[in-house]
Design a protein around this motif. Sequence first.
Motif, PDB file in Angstrom:
ATOM      1  N   GLU A  56       0.840  -1.204   0.000  1.00 20.06           N
ATOM      2  CA  GLU A  56       0.000   0.000   0.000  1.00 20.06           C
ATOM      3  C   GLU A  56       0.872   1.250   0.000  1.00 20.06           C
ATOM      4  N   LEU A  57       1.905   1.256   0.846  1.00 20.87           N
ATOM      5  CA  LEU A  57       2.823   2.388   0.880  1.00 20.87           C
ATOM      6  C   LEU A  57       3.596   2.493  -0.436  1.00 20.87           C
ATOM      7  N   LEU A  58       4.038   1.359  -0.971  1.00 18.17           N
ATOM      8  CA  LEU A  58       4.788   1.378  -2.218  1.00 18.17           C
ATOM      9  C   LEU A  58       3.954   1.919  -3.374  1.00 18.17           C
ATOM     10  N   ASN A  59       2.685   1.562  -3.405  1.00 18.96           N
ATOM     11  CA  ASN A  59       1.800   2.079  -4.451  1.00 18.96           C
ATOM     12  C   ASN A  59       1.641   3.593  -4.319  1.00 18.96           C
ATOM     13  N   GLU A  60       1.528   4.054  -3.076  1.00 16.78           N
ATOM     14  CA  GLU A  60       1.414   5.502  -2.842  1.00 16.78           C
ATOM     15  C   GLU A  60       2.682   6.222  -3.289  1.00 16.78           C
ATOM     16  N   ILE A  61       3.839   5.661  -2.923  1.00 21.82           N
ATOM     17  CA  ILE A  61       5.114   6.267  -3.303  1.00 21.82           C
ATOM     18  C   ILE A  61       5.263   6.298  -4.820  1.00 21.82           C
ATOM     19  N   THR A  62       4.861   5.222  -5.473  1.00 22.93           N
ATOM     20  CA  THR A  62       4.992   5.135  -6.925  1.00 22.93           C
ATOM     21  C   THR A  62       4.066   6.111  -7.631  1.00 22.93           C
ATOM     22  N   ARG A  63       2.839   6.266  -7.104  1.00 26.49           N
ATOM     23  CA  ARG A  63       1.891   7.199  -7.730  1.00 26.49           C
ATOM     24  C   ARG A  63       2.351   8.645  -7.566  1.00 26.49           C
ATOM     25  N   ASN A  64       3.014   8.940  -6.458  1.00 26.04           N
ATOM     26  CA  ASN A  64       3.429  10.308  -6.184  1.00 26.04           C
ATOM     27  C   ASN A  64       4.879  10.317  -5.733  1.00 26.04           C
ATOM     28  N   PRO A  65       5.821  10.068  -6.651  1.00 23.27           N
ATOM     29  CA  PRO A  65       7.227   9.974  -6.258  1.00 23.27           C
ATOM     30  C   PRO A  65       7.826  11.296  -5.810  1.00 23.27           C
ATOM     31  N   ALA A  66       7.124  12.403  -6.061  1.00 26.84           N
ATOM     32  CA  ALA A  66       7.646  13.708  -5.668  1.00 26.84           C
ATOM     33  C   ALA A  66       7.232  14.081  -4.245  1.00 26.84           C
ATOM     34  N   ASN A  67       6.667  13.147  -3.519  1.00 33.27           N
ATOM     35  CA  ASN A  67       6.177  13.426  -2.178  1.00 33.27           C
ATOM     36  C   ASN A  67       7.317  13.379  -1.163  1.00 33.27           C
ATOM     37  N   ASN A  68       8.277  14.281  -1.337  1.00 30.36           N
ATOM     38  CA  ASN A  68       9.411  14.382  -0.423  1.00 30.36           C
ATOM     39  C   ASN A  68       9.511  15.805   0.083  1.00 30.36           C
ATOM     40  N   LEU A  69      10.365  16.024   1.083  1.00 28.85           N
ATOM     41  CA  LEU A  69      10.586  17.355   1.634  1.00 28.85           C
ATOM     42  C   LEU A  69      11.958  17.825   1.182  1.00 28.85           C
ATOM     43  N   TYR A  70      12.012  19.016   0.581  1.00 28.06           N
ATOM     44  CA  TYR A  70      13.267  19.567   0.083  1.00 28.06           C
ATOM     45  C   TYR A  70      13.586  20.841   0.866  1.00 28.06           C
ATOM     46  N   LEU A  71      14.666  20.798   1.610  1.00 28.15           N
ATOM     47  CA  LEU A  71      15.024  21.876   2.527  1.00 28.15           C
ATOM     48  C   LEU A  71      16.284  22.578   2.038  1.00 28.15           C
ATOM     49  N   LEU A  72      16.176  23.869   1.756  1.00 28.73           N
ATOM     50  CA  LEU A  72      17.279  24.650   1.190  1.00 28.73           C
ATOM     51  C   LEU A  72      18.033  25.416   2.259  1.00 28.73           C
ATOM     52  N   TYR A  73      19.362  25.276   2.216  1.00 26.83           N
ATOM     53  CA  TYR A  73      20.259  26.065   3.063  1.00 26.83           C
ATOM     54  C   TYR A  73      21.248  26.797   2.166  1.00 26.83           C
ATOM     55  N   THR A  74      21.523  28.058   2.496  1.00 33.14           N
ATOM     56  CA  THR A  74      22.570  28.823   1.828  1.00 33.14           C
ATOM     57  C   THR A  74      23.300  29.615   2.915  1.00 33.14           C
ATOM     58  N   ARG A  75      24.293  30.382   2.528  1.00 35.69           N
ATOM     59  CA  ARG A  75      24.974  31.215   3.524  1.00 35.69           C
ATOM     60  C   ARG A  75      24.059  32.306   4.061  1.00 35.69           C
ATOM     61  N   ARG A  76      22.983  32.620   3.358  1.00 38.62           N
ATOM     62  CA  ARG A  76      22.008  33.591   3.858  1.00 38.62           C
ATOM     63  C   ARG A  76      21.090  32.957   4.889  1.00 38.62           C
ATOM     64  N   ASN A  77      20.933  31.644   4.843  1.00 39.73           N
ATOM     65  CA  ASN A  77      20.138  30.924   5.849  1.00 39.73           C
ATOM     66  C   ASN A  77      20.821  29.592   6.158  1.00 39.73           C
ATOM     67  N   PRO A  78      21.962  29.629   6.837  1.00 44.19           N
ATOM     68  CA  PRO A  78      22.745  28.413   7.065  1.00 44.19           C
ATOM     69  C   PRO A  78      22.145  27.466   8.102  1.00 44.19           C
ATOM     70  N   ARG A  79      21.193  27.928   8.899  1.00 45.12           N
ATOM     71  CA  ARG A  79      20.624  27.078   9.960  1.00 45.12           C
ATOM     72  C   ARG A  79      19.125  26.881   9.828  1.00 45.12           C
ATOM     73  N   ASN A  80      18.444  27.841   9.256  1.00 43.33           N
ATOM     74  CA  ASN A  80      16.987  27.779   9.139  1.00 43.33           C
ATOM     75  C   ASN A  80      16.598  27.520   7.688  1.00 43.33           C
ATOM     76  N   PRO A  81      16.118  26.317   7.403  1.00 40.87           N
ATOM     77  CA  PRO A  81      15.866  25.959   6.002  1.00 40.87           C
ATOM     78  C   PRO A  81      14.632  26.630   5.423  1.00 40.87           C
ATOM     79  N   GLN A  82      14.652  26.770   4.113  1.00 47.30           N
ATOM     80  CA  GLN A  82      13.488  27.181   3.358  1.00 47.30           C
ATOM     81  C   GLN A  82      12.982  25.955   2.598  1.00 47.30           C
TER      82      GLN A  82
END
Length: 333
Positions: A56-82
């Motif tokens: 069931e989980l694999l089917n969900e992951i396959t249907r929506n493979p973009a269901n991840n969290l992407y956290l951006l860090y730069t020198r302007r925000n080295p500790r608090n992600p966007q």
Amino acid sequence: MKLLLLLSVAVLGLAAAAPADDLRTLDHSPYPRYIQFPDGDGNMQDVDLEAEPDYELLNEITRNPANNLYLLYTRRNPRNPQTLVMNNANSITSSNFNRNLPTMVVAHGWLSNQKSSLNPVIRDAYLGIADANVIIIEWRRLAMSDYVTAVLGVPAVGRGLGQFLNFLHRTTGAPFDSMHLVGFSLGSHLVGNAGRELGGRVSRVTGLDPAGPLWVYNSNKINQNDARYVEGIHTDGGYLGLGIGDAIGNADFFPNGGKSQPGCLTGICDHNRAWELFAATVTHNHLIGRQCDNAWQITWNNCNGPEHRMGNSDLRKWGVGKYRLNTRRNYPF
């Protein structure tokens, strides 16, 4: 009879809906059925390599493979992600993402998340030497499942990462040859599949002790076609080790022989040493291997070929072959 028929149809339907990356890809040899594998906190967990996966989980992951969290860090925000969101251009354009900077993606392993130790260590190493877009992918929805399910779902999550990076490219114009994807353990195979989704166009893919159980003969494992340059760093690849002991990339490094590491008394320590060594090379670029002709030379520290630097952040890096190097037991090794 009718109930039995309905149940049969349901089971067949579930099997048909299951991802193509099914149990047929999972030959667990040479590992025994029951093993132990570490979670993100370094605690050993019991694993049944023949366990029934969560379809069931694999089917969900396959249907929506973009269901991840992407956290951006730069020198302007080295500790608090966007948070960057797939198919939400505003989340990209309103963030600190800079198309003119290198983009480094870091993927954790099994039973881990954004707070796992390797993420801030590698992030800080990158931002310590230069400004960059450091993106931590948290794929905990799948990573927190049982090991067999996680293995089966990794290719879909990797494809989702590739689709996200393509969206990032389309939205900002950030070139693929400025992207470096780094994964640890199961995360190694994840970033390999992400690079494959992009046709091998990213500059680099680095596998940090790519997970061994259920991957030795798995066609979805990280390989040398996943980027312009694919590098493997093997630190626990001995018999039944947590990592794959064989070469997987264009260039593969075997620190201290690739099976056990100075100062380590457990396989967990050996396994984790891959990302510790990598982070150190991003900062210092100081670990240099010698090319080896065969496994015997790697084991007996008898390699006399050309030198090649392990790890680092060089987006134009290139090399081929297997390399042995020796390290110390403490940072920077």
